[in-house]
Design a protein around this motif. Sequence first.
Motif, PDB file in Angstrom:
ATOM      1  N   PHE A   1      -5.544  -4.817  -9.521  1.00  0.00           N
ATOM      2  CA  PHE A   1      -5.939  -4.106 -10.539  1.00  0.00           C
ATOM      3  C   PHE A   1      -4.534  -3.870 -11.513  1.00  0.00           C
ATOM      4  CE2 PHE A   1      -9.594  -2.144  -8.384  1.00  0.00           C
ATOM      5  CZ  PHE A   1     -10.492  -2.817  -9.223  1.00  0.00           C
TER       6      PHE A   1
ATOM      7  N   GLY B   1      -7.450   2.544 -11.305  1.00  0.00           N
ATOM      8  CA  GLY B   1      -7.841   1.575 -10.379  1.00  0.00           C
ATOM      9  C   GLY B   1      -6.652   1.254  -9.459  1.00  0.00           C
TER      10      GLY B   1
ATOM     11  N   LEU C   1      -6.689   3.311  -5.497  1.00  0.00           N
ATOM     12  CA  LEU C   1      -6.732   2.557  -4.307  1.00  0.00           C
ATOM     13  C   LEU C   1      -5.711   2.243  -3.240  1.00  0.00           C
ATOM     14  CD1 LEU C   1      -9.546   0.620  -6.043  1.00  0.00           C
ATOM     15  CD2 LEU C   1      -9.913   1.821  -3.690  1.00  0.00           C
TER      16      LEU C   1
ATOM     17  N   SER D   1     -12.531   7.216 -14.783  1.00  0.00           N
ATOM     18  CA  SER D   1     -11.097   7.825 -14.587  1.00  0.00           C
ATOM     19  C   SER D   1     -11.043   9.191 -15.004  1.00  0.00           C
ATOM     20  CB  SER D   1     -10.349   7.028 -15.610  1.00  0.00           C
ATOM     21  OG  SER D   1     -10.804   7.012 -17.013  1.00  0.00           O
ATOM     22  N   GLU D   2     -12.012   9.769 -16.043  1.00  0.00           N
ATOM     23  CA  GLU D   2     -12.076  11.155 -16.232  1.00  0.00           C
ATOM     24  C   GLU D   2     -12.417  12.161 -15.175  1.00  0.00           C
ATOM     25  OE1 GLU D   2     -13.651   8.754 -17.816  1.00  0.00           O
ATOM     26  OE2 GLU D   2     -13.215   8.862 -19.978  1.00  0.00           O
TER      27      GLU D   2
ATOM     28  N   THR E   1     -21.392  10.507 -17.791  1.00  0.00           N
ATOM     29  CA  THR E   1     -20.807   9.097 -17.659  1.00  0.00           C
ATOM     30  C   THR E   1     -21.088   8.117 -18.494  1.00  0.00           C
ATOM     31  OG1 THR E   1     -22.230   8.558 -16.057  1.00  0.00           O
ATOM     32  CG2 THR E   1     -20.286   9.686 -15.100  1.00  0.00           C
TER      33      THR E   1
ATOM     34  N   ILE F   1     -25.095   0.526 -10.795  1.00  0.00           N
ATOM     35  CA  ILE F   1     -25.400   0.986 -12.025  1.00  0.00           C
ATOM     36  C   ILE F   1     -26.055  -0.088 -12.663  1.00  0.00           C
ATOM     37  CG2 ILE F   1     -24.108   1.338 -14.190  1.00  0.00           C
ATOM     38  CD1 ILE F   1     -23.369   3.582 -12.214  1.00  0.00           C
TER      39      ILE F   1
ATOM     40  N   ASN G   1     -13.162  -1.938 -20.430  1.00  0.00           N
ATOM     41  CA  ASN G   1     -14.085  -0.997 -21.190  1.00  0.00           C
ATOM     42  C   ASN G   1     -13.692  -1.124 -22.752  1.00  0.00           C
ATOM     43  OD1 ASN G   1     -14.552   0.159 -18.552  1.00  0.00           O
ATOM     44  ND2 ASN G   1     -14.132   1.874 -18.818  1.00  0.00           N
TER      45      ASN G   1
END
Length: 432
Positions: A133, A140, A144, A237-238, A299, A322, A336
């Motif tokens: 990432f 990301g 991690l 992320s938020e 979300t 999802i 995104n």
Amino acid sequence: MIWDRRNECLGREEIDQLQLERLQSALNRVYRNVSFYKKRFDRLGILPDEIQTLQDLAQFPLTLKEDLRESYPYGMFALPLREVVRIHSSSGVTGKPTVTGYTKNDLHHWSQLTARVLSAGGVTKDDVVQITFKYGLFTGAFGLHQGAELIGASVIPMSTGNTRKQVVIMQDYKTTALISTPSYALLLARHMEKEKIDPKSLSLKLGLFGAEPCPESMRREIEERLFITATDNYGVSEVMGPGVSAECEQRNGLHLNEDHFIPEIIDPVTGDVLPEGSKGELVFTAVQREAMPLIRYRTRDMTTLRKERCGCGRTLIRMDKIYGRSDDMLIIGGVNVFPSQIESVLMEIEGVEPHYQLVVDREENLDTLTIMVELGEQTFSDEVKKLQGLEKKISKNIKEFLGVSAKVQLVEPKTIARSEGKAKRVIDNRKY
Ligand code: DLL
């Protein structure tokens, strides 16, 4: 292996009690310290102290991505900036991105949560973890990375790009766990095939994939081509970044770290809370965040929550992979993108009309984006060389501002269908 047995295997009553206490505290903190929430709660005449049960949370208003954008950059912070030790942001460059901040304690929690994710995916201190990432504002890589170090694994912070070098490092450093988007894993597989590198000659055993949907067919293909076990992990992320939920070895849903994030499923149209087992939009209340607690954050991701016990021993609620989104956000190769962002890049370019269409496809399991751009009469009559230059310029600007690669197709004036209602901007041919 379960990283935090104490918190990942709580009884349901204990989870409920913990959530209620943390919720009361978070509501009080935002009421006292975030003017956005104080104004909202006052307008609705609700006081944080009135919350008696978890069900009472539904009385509180939803928080939208737009609310975060309007509070850009630090308006949602519940603590002064001097307490904030890290700042990240959501992907997407045009328009106002959303900002998220972490205190020292938030970073400590975040590492714990990503350590849970990595352990559930099979990573131990004996692993060599290659993170592909992008290191930067995106959550990301750092998220991690911290968890992998906490576990004691050997971390290779490769960041994105340079596929050839990624594979060389994988060979030389004996990488055992790959952390990437699922589509990048396929790109690596394709590269190895082209270069006649046998994936079996690598030390790779595990793949932990996230940041974009990984349908079962895609998982199967990755596993077959790279000879690894692949698990899915999810985050926003938020809310925190990665570390929100992850699959365990059973791979029947993603265990959601409910002691930090209270999930609800709502009807995306009415906003009503739906009963357990319903398909709907996932909403989170981030009760443990100090720098930026969020209350009922939408979300826009569609899923289902399930409380049945999992064979792995964890008791945390599970969410299905999802299914899709309740808005028009596209995820292309892990990035995104909103159509409105593409539109604002196009509108900066002379000779381009405000008529365009985005065609998203999946070729050999890799996402592709084609932007059909309509030209004005004047521009259309330009010589071929000029038009080719324009195509290149659009492509370059899209890559530069939004971080996605797109094929640009210029079309004659008035060829893109006009619509009386909402324009159909996106044709998504991918099947999840
Ligand atoms: O993608 C955080 C992350 C990084 C998660 C690395 C996992 C691994 P954002 O850039 O804010 O954060 O994008 C969040 O990406 O609302 C989903 O629509 C989508 N998304 C993330 N993980 C998954 C997944 C990170 N496993 C948005 N499956 C979310 C499907 C995912 N969609």
